[in-house]
Design a protein around this motif. Sequence first.
Motif, PDB file in Angstrom:
ATOM      1  N   GLY A 113      -4.717  -6.613   2.321  1.00 54.17           N
ATOM      2  CA  GLY A 113      -3.560  -6.346   3.161  1.00 54.17           C
ATOM      3  C   GLY A 113      -3.318  -5.439   2.048  1.00 54.17           C
ATOM      4  O   GLY A 113      -4.410  -4.762   1.199  1.00 54.17           O
ATOM      5  N   GLY A 114      -2.597  -5.192   0.825  1.00 54.00           N
ATOM      6  CA  GLY A 114      -2.007  -3.852   0.388  1.00 54.00           C
ATOM      7  C   GLY A 114      -2.380  -4.455  -0.886  1.00 54.00           C
ATOM      8  O   GLY A 114      -3.204  -3.333  -1.201  1.00 54.00           O
ATOM      9  N   VAL A 115      -2.081  -5.673  -1.379  1.00 58.84           N
ATOM     10  CA  VAL A 115      -2.716  -5.345  -2.628  1.00 58.84           C
ATOM     11  C   VAL A 115      -4.206  -5.649  -2.477  1.00 58.84           C
ATOM     12  O   VAL A 115      -4.746  -4.743  -3.497  1.00 58.84           O
ATOM     13  CB  VAL A 115      -2.114  -7.043  -2.819  1.00 58.84           C
ATOM     14  N   GLY A 116      -4.803  -6.239  -1.370  1.00 56.28           N
ATOM     15  CA  GLY A 116      -6.193  -6.691  -2.183  1.00 56.28           C
ATOM     16  C   GLY A 116      -6.678  -5.177  -1.774  1.00 56.28           C
ATOM     17  O   GLY A 116      -7.876  -4.928  -2.451  1.00 56.28           O
ATOM     18  N   ASP A 117      -6.310  -4.615  -1.064  1.00 55.79           N
ATOM     19  CA  ASP A 117      -7.243  -2.937  -1.217  1.00 55.79           C
ATOM     20  C   ASP A 117      -7.218  -2.210  -2.284  1.00 55.79           C
ATOM     21  O   ASP A 117      -7.562  -1.127  -2.266  1.00 55.79           O
ATOM     22  CB  ASP A 117      -6.411  -2.158   0.707  1.00 55.79           C
ATOM     23  N   ILE A 139      14.710  -1.845   8.509  1.00 52.85           N
ATOM     24  CA  ILE A 139      13.831  -2.945   7.449  1.00 52.85           C
ATOM     25  C   ILE A 139      13.029  -4.069   8.610  1.00 52.85           C
ATOM     26  O   ILE A 139      11.490  -4.136   8.989  1.00 52.85           O
ATOM     27  CB  ILE A 139      14.794  -3.892   7.042  1.00 52.85           C
ATOM     28  N   GLU A 140      13.999  -4.845   9.718  1.00 53.34           N
ATOM     29  CA  GLU A 140      13.609  -5.845  10.180  1.00 53.34           C
ATOM     30  C   GLU A 140      12.032  -6.033  11.185  1.00 53.34           C
ATOM     31  O   GLU A 140      11.406  -6.255  10.911  1.00 53.34           O
ATOM     32  CB  GLU A 140      14.405  -6.493  11.532  1.00 53.34           C
ATOM     33  N   SER A 141      11.887  -4.750  12.011  1.00 55.16           N
ATOM     34  CA  SER A 141      10.425  -4.339  12.001  1.00 55.16           C
ATOM     35  C   SER A 141      10.217  -3.644  11.751  1.00 55.16           C
ATOM     36  O   SER A 141       8.522  -4.296  11.534  1.00 55.16           O
ATOM     37  CB  SER A 141      11.642  -2.828  13.443  1.00 55.16           C
ATOM     38  N   ALA A 142      10.099  -3.294  10.291  1.00 53.32           N
ATOM     39  CA  ALA A 142       9.295  -3.591   9.603  1.00 53.32           C
ATOM     40  C   ALA A 142       8.670  -5.124   9.039  1.00 53.32           C
ATOM     41  O   ALA A 142       7.130  -5.066   8.527  1.00 53.32           O
ATOM     42  CB  ALA A 142       9.154  -1.890   8.265  1.00 53.32           C
ATOM     43  N   PHE A 143       9.744  -5.733   9.082  1.00 51.39           N
ATOM     44  CA  PHE A 143       9.164  -7.261   8.716  1.00 51.39           C
ATOM     45  C   PHE A 143       7.975  -7.261   9.726  1.00 51.39           C
ATOM     46  O   PHE A 143       6.540  -8.183   9.220  1.00 51.39           O
ATOM     47  CB  PHE A 143      10.323  -7.956   8.107  1.00 51.39           C
ATOM     48  N   HIS A 144       8.264  -7.416  10.194  1.00 49.37           N
ATOM     49  CA  HIS A 144       7.362  -7.639  11.978  1.00 49.37           C
ATOM     50  C   HIS A 144       6.103  -7.473  11.841  1.00 49.37           C
ATOM     51  O   HIS A 144       4.832  -7.955  11.846  1.00 49.37           O
ATOM     52  CB  HIS A 144       8.517  -7.833  13.101  1.00 49.37           C
ATOM     53  N   LYS A 145       6.224  -6.337  11.462  1.00 51.66           N
ATOM     54  CA  LYS A 145       4.927  -5.525  11.486  1.00 51.66           C
ATOM     55  C   LYS A 145       3.843  -5.809  10.489  1.00 51.66           C
ATOM     56  O   LYS A 145       3.180  -5.613  10.418  1.00 51.66           O
ATOM     57  CB  LYS A 145       5.475  -3.864  11.734  1.00 51.66           C
ATOM     58  N   MET A 146       4.567  -6.149   9.325  1.00 53.46           N
ATOM     59  CA  MET A 146       3.648  -6.396   7.918  1.00 53.46           C
ATOM     60  C   MET A 146       3.338  -7.963   8.531  1.00 53.46           C
ATOM     61  O   MET A 146       2.011  -8.546   8.364  1.00 53.46           O
ATOM     62  CB  MET A 146       4.906  -6.106   7.078  1.00 53.46           C
ATOM     63  N   SER A 163       2.353  -9.286  11.039  1.00 54.17           N
ATOM     64  CA  SER A 163       1.634  -9.117  12.210  1.00 54.17           C
ATOM     65  C   SER A 163      -0.115  -8.291  12.169  1.00 54.17           C
ATOM     66  O   SER A 163      -0.786  -7.834  13.043  1.00 54.17           O
ATOM     67  CB  SER A 163       1.882  -8.676  13.627  1.00 54.17           C
ATOM     68  N   GLY A 164       0.007  -7.647  10.276  1.00 57.54           N
ATOM     69  CA  GLY A 164      -0.978  -6.903  10.034  1.00 57.54           C
ATOM     70  C   GLY A 164      -1.127  -6.102  10.765  1.00 57.54           C
ATOM     71  O   GLY A 164      -2.275  -4.876  10.648  1.00 57.54           O
ATOM     72  N   GLU A 165       0.069  -4.848  10.719  1.00 58.28           N
ATOM     73  CA  GLU A 165       0.416  -3.586  11.622  1.00 58.28           C
ATOM     74  C   GLU A 165      -0.049  -2.635  11.124  1.00 58.28           C
ATOM     75  O   GLU A 165      -0.394  -1.127  11.345  1.00 58.28           O
ATOM     76  CB  GLU A 165       1.255  -3.244  12.578  1.00 58.28           C
ATOM     77  N   VAL A 166       0.478  -3.012   9.237  1.00 58.32           N
ATOM     78  CA  VAL A 166       1.055  -1.808   8.851  1.00 58.32           C
ATOM     79  C   VAL A 166       0.057  -2.337   7.593  1.00 58.32           C
ATOM     80  O   VAL A 166       0.151  -3.574   6.820  1.00 58.32           O
ATOM     81  CB  VAL A 166       1.897  -1.683   8.439  1.00 58.32           C
ATOM     82  N   PRO A 174     -10.304  -7.753  11.582  1.00 57.85           N
ATOM     83  CA  PRO A 174     -10.750  -6.492  11.665  1.00 57.85           C
ATOM     84  C   PRO A 174     -10.222  -4.821  11.552  1.00 57.85           C
ATOM     85  O   PRO A 174     -10.564  -3.907  10.921  1.00 57.85           O
ATOM     86  CB  PRO A 174     -11.361  -6.452  12.939  1.00 57.85           C
ATOM     87  N   ARG A 175      -9.247  -4.562  11.267  1.00 59.01           N
ATOM     88  CA  ARG A 175      -7.752  -3.656  10.849  1.00 59.01           C
ATOM     89  C   ARG A 175      -7.711  -3.523  10.073  1.00 59.01           C
ATOM     90  O   ARG A 175      -8.077  -2.547   9.165  1.00 59.01           O
ATOM     91  CB  ARG A 175      -6.626  -3.647  12.295  1.00 59.01           C
ATOM     92  N   LYS A 176      -7.940  -4.835   9.184  1.00 57.16           N
ATOM     93  CA  LYS A 176      -7.933  -4.903   7.833  1.00 57.16           C
ATOM     94  C   LYS A 176      -9.136  -4.471   6.937  1.00 57.16           C
ATOM     95  O   LYS A 176      -9.139  -3.741   6.300  1.00 57.16           O
ATOM     96  CB  LYS A 176      -6.700  -5.753   6.906  1.00 57.16           C
ATOM     97  N   LEU A 177      -9.876  -4.493   7.626  1.00 53.20           N
ATOM     98  CA  LEU A 177     -11.578  -4.433   7.167  1.00 53.20           C
ATOM     99  C   LEU A 177     -11.573  -2.793   6.979  1.00 53.20           C
ATOM    100  O   LEU A 177     -12.778  -2.061   6.558  1.00 53.20           O
ATOM    101  CB  LEU A 177     -12.641  -4.794   7.502  1.00 53.20           C
TER     102      LEU A 177
END
Length: 362
Positions: free
Chosen positions: A189-193, A343-350, A352-355, A214-217
């Motif tokens: 995720g953000g920290v690992g990357d 913000i709530e939409s951003a939480f959902h995306k986070m 689910s690994g979309e961002v 795969p998206r995160k990789l």
Amino acid sequence: MTEKVRGVVSMSKGAPTELVTIVLPDLGPNDVKVDIQTCGVCHTDLAYRDGGINDEYPFLLGHEAAGVVAEVGSDVTHVEVGDFVILNWRAVCGECRACKRGRPWYCFNTHNASAPMTLEDGTELTAALGIGAFADKTVVHEGQCTKVAADADPAVVGLLGCGVMAGLGAAVNTGGVTRGDSVAVIGCGGVGDAAIAGARLAGATTIIAVDRDPRKLQWATELGATHTINDSEVDDVVAEIKELTDGNGADVVIDAVGRPETYRNAFYARDLAGVVVLVGVPTPDKTLEMPLVDFFSHGGALKSSWYGDCLPERDFPMYVDLYQQGRLPLEKFVTERIGIDAIESAFHKMESGEVLRSVVVL
């Protein structure tokens, strides 16, 4: 003089956040009022909303922020009106035993604003990590403001305020990654990357990214990973890491997840005298059981990384300079720019690994 602005508040455990009017207090002698330009949406904010930090509701969320100093208290000398600053939540005191021993990144008495922000009815707000930056303006201690280059993109460099700095620091400061090292990062995720980007910046030659998305990789590859391992497609992550490091294990293994199974893999995937860095934050219910003899038979070091063991005054300007020189691709962490009402939409995306990061632009 008090001032009313918009702010995103979590009123109760698990309830959707609300955009409400908040009241900024009169400034104390060492307080600073900051016009917020941008603020990243961090998993810590979601943890506050869902009761994973404490139960001191209501919370004023947001902490990965950059902005411009709007007003200063009577004794402020650290910054001036008009300075472009990144906010931090480790304003060291300089007086505690950690500071006096030359380890200020472990400061036991960090500073915050002298008075809380409130709702219009006077209810005191708990500012996330002592900042509360999902707001048009916030009030912090002067030590929480780090002046950086005024022409830097606030949406990009503001992320140094938390997650990106945590990852960079886990590799560079805590792990001590240096030229020629092999590094494995578990959790992308953000920290690992950010840890991957830090390892590349420090000169690591083998950088292994481990995740099951795969998206995160792919993001990890773009930020400097030389090899990737999809945890859901292999039987033994440790064996895979050792195969990529001549059978030895990595010099530095960074656990950016913080679960018993990921820490166990990190421990056994390091070289005999390698370093394990835990930067992913475990929940209080997680426990680890391993043979004590294995700790004895492996050398090296087991370390925890708090905020990347950073010193904002030292690290923020340096990393902003490296970004502006094109040597550190911080811009790759900004997946989308959103309004304060999303913000709530951003939480959902986070979740689910979309961002990697959604960034609120004010």
